[in-house]
Design an enzyme around this catalytic site. Sequence first.
Site, PDB file in Angstrom:
ATOM      1  N   SER A   1      13.798  52.296   4.140  1.00  0.00           N
ATOM      2  CA  SER A   1      13.729  53.739   3.899  1.00  0.00           C
ATOM      3  C   SER A   1      13.837  54.498   5.228  1.00  0.00           C
ATOM      4  CB  SER A   1      12.407  54.075   3.190  1.00  0.00           C
ATOM      5  OG  SER A   1      12.330  55.438   2.904  1.00  0.00           O
TER       6      SER A   1
ATOM      7  N   TYR B   1       1.884  52.116  -2.856  1.00  0.00           N
ATOM      8  CA  TYR B   1       3.036  52.738  -3.528  1.00  0.00           C
ATOM      9  C   TYR B   1       3.465  51.900  -4.745  1.00  0.00           C
ATOM     10  CZ  TYR B   1       7.864  54.668  -3.802  1.00  0.00           C
ATOM     11  OH  TYR B   1       9.050  55.250  -4.207  1.00  0.00           O
TER      12      TYR B   1
ATOM     13  N   LYS C   1      15.983  56.792  -3.080  1.00  0.00           N
ATOM     14  CA  LYS C   1      16.029  56.006  -4.325  1.00  0.00           C
ATOM     15  C   LYS C   1      14.702  56.024  -5.073  1.00  0.00           C
ATOM     16  CE  LYS C   1      19.585  52.503  -3.953  1.00  0.00           C
ATOM     17  NZ  LYS C   1      19.816  51.052  -3.947  1.00  0.00           N
TER      18      LYS C   1
ATOM     19  N   LYS D   1       7.485  57.004   5.511  1.00  0.00           N
ATOM     20  CA  LYS D   1       8.341  56.413   4.465  1.00  0.00           C
ATOM     21  C   LYS D   1       7.570  55.571   3.450  1.00  0.00           C
ATOM     22  CE  LYS D   1      10.672  58.823   5.857  1.00  0.00           C
ATOM     23  NZ  LYS D   1      11.002  59.935   4.979  1.00  0.00           N
ATOM     24  N   SER D   2       6.274  55.876   3.349  1.00  0.00           N
ATOM     25  CA  SER D   2       5.437  55.141   2.395  1.00  0.00           C
ATOM     26  C   SER D   2       5.214  55.906   1.094  1.00  0.00           C
ATOM     27  CB  SER D   2       4.075  54.845   3.021  1.00  0.00           C
ATOM     28  OG  SER D   2       4.238  54.092   4.183  1.00  0.00           O
ATOM     29  N   GLY D   3       5.840  57.082   0.970  1.00  0.00           N
ATOM     30  CA  GLY D   3       5.622  57.879  -0.240  1.00  0.00           C
ATOM     31  C   GLY D   3       4.759  59.104   0.016  1.00  0.00           C
TER      32      GLY D   3
ATOM     33  N   HIS E   1       0.324  61.144   9.919  1.00  0.00           N
ATOM     34  CA  HIS E   1       0.848  59.768   9.981  1.00  0.00           C
ATOM     35  C   HIS E   1       0.055  58.958  11.017  1.00  0.00           C
ATOM     36  CE1 HIS E   1       4.266  60.291   7.414  1.00  0.00           C
ATOM     37  NE2 HIS E   1       4.994  61.004   8.232  1.00  0.00           N
TER      38      HIS E   1
END
Length: 315
Positions: free
Chosen positions: A154, A212, A279, A61-63, A124
């Site tokens: 996220s 990010y 988002k 969820k870090s991009g 990851h």
Amino acid sequence: MGEEEMEEVLKTLPVEKLPEGIDICFYEGHWYRSVFIHGIIKFQQHFKAQDTDLILATFPKSGTTWLKALAFTIANRNNYPVSESPLLITNPHSLINFLEFDFYGKNSILKLEDLPSPRVLATHMPHSALPTSIKNSNCRVVYLCRNPLDVFISFRHFAAKLSNKPFDPSLIKESFDMFCRGVSTYGPFWDHALEYWTASQERPNKVLFLKYEDMKEDPISHFKVLAKFMGLPFSVEEESQGVIEEALKLCSFNNLKDSEVNKYEKNRRGHPYNMFFRKGEVGDWANYLTPSMLERMNKLMEEKFAGSGLNFKFS
Ligand code: A3P
């Protein structure tokens, strides 16, 4: 480790359940989703890095999706003009695959031998848990980091989708407590970030550390840094032709989110691609977390990152 031995080891691992119902287990200092632990161990044991490999590493969820799109575009810009980019019809996760799930995971159909060099691969895994051949070879690693509060929120939305449940804000209190105790997929978060940060300080030519938030603020500069690190810098001619702006537009949140493939299609594991696009903003955590949660995280980060030079501003 053979299959039987692995099964025996797995039985001994501490396990927890995230409030959304996801099983995780603690293996050699880190928490992993139990369903992926086989692939994680196989990846650690068998992966042979090539000097020309590029590994994209992230905490979930870090991009990651964005980084994959950007790196793919840099690496393939001479093969496809933007108007014909595979990104228009393919999700970034299908163009750059995860080592521990897509290549080494149970029932995986992808084979590393089928990939031409130079390879771009993703993981990851924490730095300390990477296969030794990644650390010992000349392959390069790009780490994209994101502030832990946005990562946390996220992931809550993502976990709800993984569990086929609506997002439930009442689970935040318990899951935040677990996150702060380090109990989260690939957690503790701070170990993950700090290990890659330290590696990037020690070997800047081998490990590039990006944030990010910085990329959102100044995408052009960071995209150029990424291309240079990949050994594929943009030429003056490309810059003057607007190649950078065009590529960034292609990989932008809105562009990817609104493509047919990402709106309507699913990945091999049956998850809709739209779950990777929510988002795409910095600071959404403020809509969910209390001032005391912010204070707890601030204290934790101060303590964990003390003296390292790594920090996050939660403004
Ligand atoms: P939010 O849930 O805060 O919106 P990952 O790709 O590592 O799974 O991370 C997912 C996060 O990155 C989500 O954050 C998602 O919306 C955001 N994201 C996905 N594609 C993006 C893009 N092209 N640009 C910026 N952010 C993006």
